[in-house]
Design a protein around this motif. Structure first.
Motif, PDB file in Angstrom:
ATOM      1  N   GLY A  77       8.237  19.532  -8.632  1.00  0.00           N
ATOM      2  CA  GLY A  77       7.398  18.844  -9.583  1.00  0.00           C
ATOM      3  C   GLY A  77       7.667  17.854 -10.254  1.00  0.00           C
ATOM      4  N   ASP A  78       7.548  17.820 -11.667  1.00  0.00           N
ATOM      5  CA  ASP A  78       7.661  16.950 -12.633  1.00  0.00           C
ATOM      6  C   ASP A  78       9.278  16.654 -12.836  1.00  0.00           C
ATOM      7  N   PHE A  79       9.294  15.187 -13.450  1.00  0.00           N
ATOM      8  CA  PHE A  79      10.486  14.800 -13.911  1.00  0.00           C
ATOM      9  C   PHE A  79      11.019  16.003 -15.196  1.00  0.00           C
ATOM     10  N   PHE A  80      12.491  15.875 -15.442  1.00  0.00           N
ATOM     11  CA  PHE A  80      12.912  16.852 -16.330  1.00  0.00           C
ATOM     12  C   PHE A  80      14.208  16.390 -16.933  1.00  0.00           C
ATOM     13  N   ASP A  81      14.458  17.133 -18.079  1.00  0.00           N
ATOM     14  CA  ASP A  81      15.793  16.844 -18.783  1.00  0.00           C
ATOM     15  C   ASP A  81      16.869  17.278 -17.927  1.00  0.00           C
ATOM     16  N   ILE A  82      17.347  16.331 -17.469  1.00  0.00           N
ATOM     17  CA  ILE A  82      18.602  16.585 -16.403  1.00  0.00           C
ATOM     18  C   ILE A  82      19.808  16.438 -16.973  1.00  0.00           C
ATOM     19  N   THR A  83      20.162  15.329 -17.902  1.00  0.00           N
ATOM     20  CA  THR A  83      21.519  14.930 -18.455  1.00  0.00           C
ATOM     21  C   THR A  83      21.167  14.751 -19.824  1.00  0.00           C
ATOM     22  N   GLU A  84      22.325  14.788 -20.621  1.00  0.00           N
ATOM     23  CA  GLU A  84      22.275  14.356 -22.116  1.00  0.00           C
ATOM     24  C   GLU A  84      23.550  13.517 -22.318  1.00  0.00           C
ATOM     25  N   ASP A 128      -7.424  10.167  -5.000  1.00  0.00           N
ATOM     26  CA  ASP A 128      -6.454  10.100  -6.241  1.00  0.00           C
ATOM     27  C   ASP A 128      -5.065  10.512  -5.770  1.00  0.00           C
ATOM     28  N   GLY A 129      -4.150   9.993  -6.713  1.00  0.00           N
ATOM     29  CA  GLY A 129      -2.856  10.204  -6.067  1.00  0.00           C
ATOM     30  C   GLY A 129      -1.891  10.629  -7.332  1.00  0.00           C
ATOM     31  N   PHE A 130      -0.952  11.100  -7.332  1.00  0.00           N
ATOM     32  CA  PHE A 130      -0.158  11.668  -8.527  1.00  0.00           C
ATOM     33  C   PHE A 130       1.361  11.350  -7.937  1.00  0.00           C
ATOM     34  N   ASN A 131       2.384  10.798  -8.762  1.00  0.00           N
ATOM     35  CA  ASN A 131       3.488  10.915  -8.374  1.00  0.00           C
ATOM     36  C   ASN A 131       4.325  11.869  -9.043  1.00  0.00           C
ATOM     37  N   LEU A 132       5.310  12.510  -8.421  1.00  0.00           N
ATOM     38  CA  LEU A 132       6.207  13.543  -9.053  1.00  0.00           C
ATOM     39  C   LEU A 132       7.320  13.058  -9.012  1.00  0.00           C
ATOM     40  N   ASP A 133       8.489  14.001  -9.546  1.00  0.00           N
ATOM     41  CA  ASP A 133      10.014  13.430  -9.468  1.00  0.00           C
ATOM     42  C   ASP A 133      10.401  13.122  -7.995  1.00  0.00           C
ATOM     43  N   GLY A 134      11.448  12.336  -7.824  1.00  0.00           N
ATOM     44  CA  GLY A 134      11.921  12.013  -6.500  1.00  0.00           C
ATOM     45  C   GLY A 134      13.383  11.917  -6.290  1.00  0.00           C
ATOM     46  N   PHE A 145      12.383  11.078 -18.857  1.00  0.00           N
ATOM     47  CA  PHE A 145      13.096  10.620 -17.634  1.00  0.00           C
ATOM     48  C   PHE A 145      12.263  10.306 -16.823  1.00  0.00           C
ATOM     49  N   GLY A 146      12.981   9.101 -15.810  1.00  0.00           N
ATOM     50  CA  GLY A 146      12.119   8.731 -14.378  1.00  0.00           C
ATOM     51  C   GLY A 146      12.015   7.246 -14.644  1.00  0.00           C
ATOM     52  N   PRO A 147      11.150   6.675 -13.544  1.00  0.00           N
ATOM     53  CA  PRO A 147      10.739   5.275 -13.623  1.00  0.00           C
ATOM     54  C   PRO A 147       9.864   5.000 -14.636  1.00  0.00           C
ATOM     55  N   ALA A 148       9.652   3.823 -15.021  1.00  0.00           N
ATOM     56  CA  ALA A 148       8.831   3.304 -16.182  1.00  0.00           C
ATOM     57  C   ALA A 148       7.386   3.764 -15.883  1.00  0.00           C
ATOM     58  N   LEU A 149       6.584   4.098 -16.713  1.00  0.00           N
ATOM     59  CA  LEU A 149       5.302   4.779 -16.481  1.00  0.00           C
ATOM     60  C   LEU A 149       4.396   3.418 -16.237  1.00  0.00           C
ATOM     61  N   PRO A 150       3.276   3.523 -15.529  1.00  0.00           N
ATOM     62  CA  PRO A 150       2.515   2.210 -15.251  1.00  0.00           C
ATOM     63  C   PRO A 150       1.795   2.125 -16.544  1.00  0.00           C
ATOM     64  N   LEU A 180       1.621  -1.028 -10.718  1.00  0.00           N
ATOM     65  CA  LEU A 180       2.686  -0.138  -9.947  1.00  0.00           C
ATOM     66  C   LEU A 180       3.748  -1.159  -9.404  1.00  0.00           C
ATOM     67  N   ASP A 181       4.992  -0.253  -9.394  1.00  0.00           N
ATOM     68  CA  ASP A 181       6.338  -1.092  -9.066  1.00  0.00           C
ATOM     69  C   ASP A 181       6.096  -1.050  -7.535  1.00  0.00           C
ATOM     70  N   GLY A 182       5.935  -2.443  -7.126  1.00  0.00           N
ATOM     71  CA  GLY A 182       6.086  -2.946  -5.633  1.00  0.00           C
ATOM     72  C   GLY A 182       7.327  -3.306  -5.063  1.00  0.00           C
ATOM     73  N   ALA A 183       8.200  -3.378  -5.699  1.00  0.00           N
ATOM     74  CA  ALA A 183       9.712  -3.817  -5.375  1.00  0.00           C
ATOM     75  C   ALA A 183      10.650  -2.505  -5.255  1.00  0.00           C
ATOM     76  N   THR A 184      10.750  -1.620  -5.991  1.00  0.00           N
ATOM     77  CA  THR A 184      11.529  -0.529  -6.053  1.00  0.00           C
ATOM     78  C   THR A 184      11.369   0.526  -5.056  1.00  0.00           C
ATOM     79  N   ALA A 185      12.187   0.677  -4.044  1.00  0.00           N
ATOM     80  CA  ALA A 185      11.872   1.623  -2.970  1.00  0.00           C
ATOM     81  C   ALA A 185      12.731   3.048  -3.431  1.00  0.00           C
ATOM     82  N   ALA A 186      12.299   4.277  -2.970  1.00  0.00           N
ATOM     83  CA  ALA A 186      12.962   5.439  -3.400  1.00  0.00           C
ATOM     84  C   ALA A 186      12.679   6.535  -2.511  1.00  0.00           C
ATOM     85  N   VAL A 187      13.226   7.538  -2.365  1.00  0.00           N
ATOM     86  CA  VAL A 187      12.761   8.775  -2.103  1.00  0.00           C
ATOM     87  C   VAL A 187      11.829   9.467  -2.973  1.00  0.00           C
TER      88      VAL A 187
END
Length: 410
Positions: free
Chosen positions: A106-113, A364-370, A146-151, A313-320
């Motif tokens: 699901g969602d992005f999360f607080d993974i490191t500090e 409609d589409g929704f991006n989750l953590d990757g 956390f995560g990529p910049a929000l649109p 939307l970012d059209g340059a950075t590819a990721a899983v």
């Protein structure tokens, strides 16, 4: 109705497989037909699984899809989550524990500090959570995510949800609430979230868990790496009375029927005015901007609205990546996860993911953590054991804050 929706799901896949409609991409090496669309597995009535290869701008990716017919009364979608907001678990463990037959992370999360020495990551998600119709938490400030910049035009309050009417939607969930004391009212700024707005008071309940609340006063509304506040205060409220006060956020489980209030800066000053035994009333609500009542909701951010990609939307950075598509006016969901195996790790850009969801039939589409979090699990047809259908890019499943689970009573 279930048969019609299943047919639409397989037809959309067949069209995509035949045409490679995604701009700048083409499908390659699709598996041999099984039933319905080529390579489709029927996991349960109203639930299908499919995988195929897609030649995208940065290389070939493998796409894994779970199609869910929400018109099938035996099928529901719900939040996969650990026993606490501030906790993590692998998708397969969460899905198995809750009896799901399929799911994705699901969602992005607080993974490191790393920017806050001595402060432990909480594992809590960025956005709101609703499970079984009950709000578990609200969203952190935009600068704390956390995560990529929000649109542009999106927020940490954005959610994918399924209403009590069994229709899926994109929406926003906002927090409202107050702390009423003998000295007056204080607006509530947070609810079971790992970061509080500067100058606010946040409420923490038994859903938070036992993880330290120290992280909640670190960073600012615009910079998550900013130092932790030195002006903090904590008050414990039970049965409408203050039972304990402390000069800093504490740790340990919050008992049922108890609320811990954490304040920073101006919020801390308001809490310092309280003494043990004083009457305090805490009220909080997490509600949808649309007014819809949700049975389930998870955070992330929109990439597709009304058949058009979200602007910016970012059209340059590819990721899983992991994403969810909404089709047929909210009556059908597509849970999508890319494969993280080395042969497919080039991934998709956010713009490509939006296009892929649209070509699968989503409006409609929704991006989750990757990245290493991207995981899709499903039972084998006729079986009871969940298997990981994609290859997580870390080489093994990552423990995540939550997920989207598919359940069936059939």
């Amino acid at each position: 109705m279930a048969a019609r929706r299943t047919g639409q799901f397989t037809t959309a896949l067949a069209v995509l497989l035949a045409g490679g409609a995604l701009a700048g991409t083409a499908l390659v090496g699709a598996a041999a037909p099984a039933s319905g669309a080529p390579g489709t597995e029927r996991i349960a009535p109203g639930v299908e699984y499919r995988e195929f290869d897609l030649a995208a701008a940065h290389g070939t990716v493998r796409v894994h899809v779970i199609g869910v017919d929400l018109d099938d009364k035996d099928v529901r979608v719900g939040l996969l989550h650990p026993d606490a907001v501030a906790a993590r678990g692998t998708v397969s463990r969460l899905a198995t524990a809750q009896g799901a037959l399929a799911g994705v992370n699901g969602d992005f999360f607080d993974i490191t500090e790393t920017q806050h020495p001595g402060v432990a990551a909480t594992g809590a998600s960025v956005g709101p959570e609703i499970a079984d119709g009950r709000a578990l938490k609200a969203a952190v400030p935009r600068g704390q995510r956390f995560g990529p910049a929000l649109p542009p035009g999106t927020t940490t309050e954005d959610v994918l949800g399924v209403g009590t009417d069994r229709r899926a939607r994109l929406d926003r969930l906002t927090l409202s609430g107050t702390v009423t004391t003998p000295e007056g009212q204080v607006k509530l700024g947070g609810f079971n979230q790992y970061a509080l707005p500067v100058g606010s008071v946040g409420a923490y309940t038994s859903d938070w868990g036992s993880v330290s609340r120290a992280r909640t006063v670190c960073g600012t509304d615009t910079e998550r790496g900013a130092p932790c506040s030195k002006d903090t205060y904590e008050v414990t409220v039970r049965d409408g009375r203050v039972t304990r006060t402390a000069g800093a956020p504490g740790s340990g489980a919050v008992p049922d029927g108890t609320t811990v209030l954490v304040g920073r800066e101006a919020g801390a000053q308001r809490l310092r005015a309280l003494s043990v035994g004083e009457a305090v009333r805490v009220e909080h609500r997490v509600t949808a901007v649309s007014g819809v009542a949700y049975a389930f909701a998870v955070g992330g951010f929109p990439v597709l609205r009304g058949g058009a990609a979200v602007s910016g939307l970012d059209g340059a950075t590819a990721a899983v990546r992991t994403a969810v598509g909404i089709a047929d006016g909210g009556h059908r969901l597509l849970l999508v996860a890319l494969d993280g195996a080395s042969a497919y790790r080039s991934g998709l850009t956010l713009a490509e993911m939006a296009a892929a969801l649209r070509d699968l039939g989503a409006s409609d589409g929704f991006n989750l953590d990757g990245g290493g979090s991207s995981t899709l699990v499903a039972r084998e047809p006729g079986g009871t054991k969940l298997t990981v259908r994609n290859h997580p890019s870390d080489g093994a499943e990552r423990a995540v804050a939550n997920g989207v689970g598919v359940f069936s009573g059939a």
